[in-house]
Design a protein around this motif. Structure first.
Motif, PDB file in Angstrom:
ATOM      1  N   ASP A  80      37.688   9.617 -10.248  1.00  0.00           N
ATOM      2  CA  ASP A  80      36.378  10.191  -9.921  1.00  0.00           C
ATOM      3  C   ASP A  80      35.315   9.867 -10.958  1.00  0.00           C
ATOM      4  OD1 ASP A  80      37.304  11.696 -11.998  1.00  0.00           O
ATOM      5  OD2 ASP A  80      36.836  13.649 -11.113  1.00  0.00           O
ATOM      6  N   MET A  81      35.560   8.864 -11.797  1.00  0.00           N
ATOM      7  CA  MET A  81      34.597   8.499 -12.836  1.00  0.00           C
ATOM      8  C   MET A  81      33.675   7.382 -12.371  1.00  0.00           C
ATOM      9  SD  MET A  81      36.974   8.472 -16.277  1.00  0.00           S
ATOM     10  CE  MET A  81      38.033   9.863 -16.706  1.00  0.00           C
ATOM     11  N   GLN A  82      32.457   7.388 -12.888  1.00  0.00           N
ATOM     12  CA  GLN A  82      31.497   6.316 -12.658  1.00  0.00           C
ATOM     13  C   GLN A  82      31.146   5.705 -14.015  1.00  0.00           C
ATOM     14  OE1 GLN A  82      28.157   7.613 -10.163  1.00  0.00           O
ATOM     15  NE2 GLN A  82      29.445   9.260  -9.349  1.00  0.00           N
ATOM     16  N   PRO A  83      32.050   4.899 -14.563  1.00  0.00           N
ATOM     17  CA  PRO A  83      31.894   4.436 -15.949  1.00  0.00           C
ATOM     18  C   PRO A  83      30.607   3.685 -16.234  1.00  0.00           C
ATOM     19  CG  PRO A  83      33.616   3.215 -14.785  1.00  0.00           C
ATOM     20  CD  PRO A  83      33.271   4.368 -13.931  1.00  0.00           C
ATOM     21  N   HIS A  84      30.057   2.973 -15.239  1.00  0.00           N
ATOM     22  CA  HIS A  84      28.821   2.214 -15.466  1.00  0.00           C
ATOM     23  C   HIS A  84      27.626   3.138 -15.680  1.00  0.00           C
ATOM     24  CE1 HIS A  84      30.002  -1.926 -15.077  1.00  0.00           C
ATOM     25  NE2 HIS A  84      30.617  -1.706 -13.918  1.00  0.00           N
ATOM     26  N   ALA A  85      27.719   4.363 -15.197  1.00  0.00           N
ATOM     27  CA  ALA A  85      26.571   5.277 -15.251  1.00  0.00           C
ATOM     28  C   ALA A  85      26.574   6.183 -16.472  1.00  0.00           C
ATOM     29  CB  ALA A  85      26.541   6.126 -13.979  1.00  0.00           C
ATOM     30  N   LEU A  86      27.618   6.132 -17.277  1.00  0.00           N
ATOM     31  CA  LEU A  86      27.747   7.061 -18.398  1.00  0.00           C
ATOM     32  C   LEU A  86      26.723   6.769 -19.493  1.00  0.00           C
ATOM     33  CD1 LEU A  86      31.641   7.122 -18.738  1.00  0.00           C
ATOM     34  CD2 LEU A  86      30.185   8.833 -17.624  1.00  0.00           C
ATOM     35  N   ALA A  87      26.127   7.842 -20.033  1.00  0.00           N
ATOM     36  CA  ALA A  87      25.151   7.696 -21.116  1.00  0.00           C
ATOM     37  C   ALA A  87      25.229   8.910 -22.023  1.00  0.00           C
ATOM     38  CB  ALA A  87      23.741   7.547 -20.550  1.00  0.00           C
ATOM     39  N   TRP A  88      25.453   8.669 -23.313  1.00  0.00           N
ATOM     40  CA  TRP A  88      25.466   9.765 -24.282  1.00  0.00           C
ATOM     41  C   TRP A  88      24.091  10.421 -24.362  1.00  0.00           C
ATOM     42  CZ3 TRP A  88      29.681  11.832 -26.434  1.00  0.00           C
ATOM     43  CH2 TRP A  88      30.863  11.071 -26.449  1.00  0.00           C
ATOM     44  N   SER A  89      23.037   9.658 -24.153  1.00  0.00           N
ATOM     45  CA  SER A  89      21.692  10.225 -24.216  1.00  0.00           C
ATOM     46  C   SER A  89      21.494  11.281 -23.139  1.00  0.00           C
ATOM     47  CB  SER A  89      20.645   9.120 -24.071  1.00  0.00           C
ATOM     48  OG  SER A  89      20.794   8.433 -22.832  1.00  0.00           O
ATOM     49  N   LEU A 111      33.891  -4.488 -18.833  1.00  0.00           N
ATOM     50  CA  LEU A 111      33.975  -3.908 -20.170  1.00  0.00           C
ATOM     51  C   LEU A 111      32.796  -4.346 -21.037  1.00  0.00           C
ATOM     52  CD1 LEU A 111      37.798  -4.366 -20.757  1.00  0.00           C
ATOM     53  CD2 LEU A 111      36.619  -2.183 -20.427  1.00  0.00           C
ATOM     54  N   ASP A 112      32.432  -5.624 -20.936  1.00  0.00           N
ATOM     55  CA  ASP A 112      31.291  -6.129 -21.701  1.00  0.00           C
ATOM     56  C   ASP A 112      29.996  -5.444 -21.276  1.00  0.00           C
ATOM     57  OD1 ASP A 112      32.914  -7.836 -23.113  1.00  0.00           O
ATOM     58  OD2 ASP A 112      32.450  -9.604 -21.902  1.00  0.00           O
ATOM     59  N   ASP A 113      29.839  -5.239 -19.965  1.00  0.00           N
ATOM     60  CA  ASP A 113      28.636  -4.569 -19.457  1.00  0.00           C
ATOM     61  C   ASP A 113      28.565  -3.127 -19.951  1.00  0.00           C
ATOM     62  OD1 ASP A 113      27.859  -6.833 -18.119  1.00  0.00           O
ATOM     63  OD2 ASP A 113      28.588  -6.179 -16.152  1.00  0.00           O
ATOM     64  N   MET A 114      29.710  -2.441 -19.976  1.00  0.00           N
ATOM     65  CA  MET A 114      29.736  -1.057 -20.449  1.00  0.00           C
ATOM     66  C   MET A 114      29.350  -0.985 -21.924  1.00  0.00           C
ATOM     67  SD  MET A 114      33.179   0.314 -18.507  1.00  0.00           S
ATOM     68  CE  MET A 114      33.187   1.915 -19.354  1.00  0.00           C
ATOM     69  N   THR A 115      29.867  -1.923 -22.711  1.00  0.00           N
ATOM     70  CA  THR A 115      29.543  -1.949 -24.138  1.00  0.00           C
ATOM     71  C   THR A 115      28.063  -2.231 -24.365  1.00  0.00           C
ATOM     72  OG1 THR A 115      31.784  -2.625 -24.756  1.00  0.00           O
ATOM     73  CG2 THR A 115      30.023  -3.098 -26.332  1.00  0.00           C
ATOM     74  N   ALA A 116      27.506  -3.160 -23.585  1.00  0.00           N
ATOM     75  CA  ALA A 116      26.084  -3.475 -23.707  1.00  0.00           C
ATOM     76  C   ALA A 116      25.228  -2.255 -23.348  1.00  0.00           C
ATOM     77  CB  ALA A 116      25.732  -4.658 -22.807  1.00  0.00           C
ATOM     78  N   SER A 117      25.623  -1.537 -22.315  1.00  0.00           N
ATOM     79  CA  SER A 117      24.887  -0.328 -21.915  1.00  0.00           C
ATOM     80  C   SER A 117      24.961   0.746 -22.996  1.00  0.00           C
ATOM     81  CB  SER A 117      25.445   0.211 -20.596  1.00  0.00           C
ATOM     82  OG  SER A 117      25.244  -0.707 -19.542  1.00  0.00           O
ATOM     83  N   TYR A 118      26.129   0.878 -23.604  1.00  0.00           N
ATOM     84  CA  TYR A 118      26.325   1.850 -24.686  1.00  0.00           C
ATOM     85  C   TYR A 118      25.414   1.530 -25.863  1.00  0.00           C
ATOM     86  CZ  TYR A 118      28.889   3.833 -28.737  1.00  0.00           C
ATOM     87  OH  TYR A 118      29.260   4.474 -29.906  1.00  0.00           O
ATOM     88  N   GLU A 119      25.353   0.263 -26.236  1.00  0.00           N
ATOM     89  CA  GLU A 119      24.508  -0.129 -27.363  1.00  0.00           C
ATOM     90  C   GLU A 119      23.029   0.099 -27.050  1.00  0.00           C
ATOM     91  OE1 GLU A 119      25.765  -4.122 -27.969  1.00  0.00           O
ATOM     92  OE2 GLU A 119      27.599  -3.557 -29.067  1.00  0.00           O
TER      93      GLU A 119
END
Length: 291
Positions: A149-158, A266-274
């Motif tokens: 039930d996760m949407q990993p691409h949408a996650l944002a700590w902000s 995985l690369d896209d998730m890391t780029a979004s995190y940064e």
């Protein structure tokens, strides 16, 4: 009285931060800073939160918490740390949110000491490695089931921090990237303790020691002793140089299995995190600790 809650996050420092601070318990106590043993208060805090259900803690209950944690009279600052202060691993990420329950939990934690100055501190981690690490520490056997039930691409700590600031607008928040901790460990320790930025503390190189060849680590310690840096920035440059030369390959690489997730994902998730860290740095009331 100041109360700081170090909330983890799970799968960041694995209690090493509080263990490093505990090495300084006696000298910090002389400054009015209490670093209680986690085993004395973690269950007490959870039970108290459950009993209060968000209501402000009466004075007697506050005294019970302090007594359980063996906090001395006259203490000016108390540090409570628990990577599961907000939730268990399985509930860290739900849908498109990190810590969906942060609003309620942060208000409840703040209400444990209604008249105190309360702060929150937390380490963040790239969701591309955080979610697999959470899975490894869970009771699930299948990664696909854990992330169903996760949407990993949408996650944002902000997004999570913005919700937290709305929930507890009077409580400042300090955050940092787990990936940066080898270089900012000492600063994070001092921020958590609330002591002077240049205060000498044991354990400021604990994380570096785990990542570096022993002989290289000894060379770095000797160099720093013979050539004391004038400030923290210069010290970081020295540490970074020695880490670049003597880092243990196995210590810097974490084998996390992510079946169903492509390398591109995985690369896209890391780029979004940064990119998200720019948003974090601009949230009012949030201090982002960086190298």
């Amino acid at each position: 009285m100041q109360v700081v809650f170090h909330m983890g996050a799970p799968c960041t420092d694995d209690d090493r931060l509080i263990r490093s601070l505990l090495k300084n318990r006696e000298p910090l106590a002389k400054q009015g800073i209490a670093v209680p043993t986690p085993a004395l208060y973690r269950d007490v805090l959870k039970d108290t939160l459950r009993a209060l259900d968000g209501a402000p803690a009466p004075a007697e209950l506050q005294r019970n918490i302090l007594t359980s944690a063996k906090i001395p009279e006259g203490t000016e600052r108390i540090i409570f740390s628990d990577p599961r202060m907000v939730s268990i691993n399985r509930l860290v990420v739900i849908g498109a949110q990190i810590w969906p329950m942060i609003d309620r939990v942060s208000r409840s934690l703040r209400n444990l000491f209604p008249t105190a100055e309360v702060e929150f501190m937390l380490g963040m981690r790239d969701p591309a490695t955080l979610i697999p690490a959470l899975f490894r520490g869970s009771r699930f056997r299948q990664f696909e089931e854990f992330t169903e039930d996760m949407q990993p691409h949408a996650l944002a700590w902000s997004e999570m921090l913005a919700r937290m600031r709305v929930a507890v607008p009077d409580c400042p928040v300090s955050a940092w990237c787990n990936e940066d901790t080898p270089l900012i460990w000492g600063e994070v320790m001092r921020e958590l303790a609330g002591c002077d930025p240049l205060a000498p503390l044991d354990g400021v190189d604990d994380l570096i020691e785990d990542l570096m060849d022993p002989a290289g680590f000894r060379r770095m310690q000797r160099y720093l002793s013979e050539n004391p840096p004038e400030n923290e920035m210069l010290r970081r440059r020295v540490v970074a140089a020695f880490l670049d030369k003597y880092a243990l390959d196995d210590a810097l690489e974490e084998d996390l299995d992510t079946p169903g997730w492509s390398a591109e994902m995985l690369d896209d998730m890391t780029a979004s995190y940064e990119e998200d860290m720019d948003a974090v740095a601009h949230i009012p009331g949030v201090t982002l600790i960086t190298p």
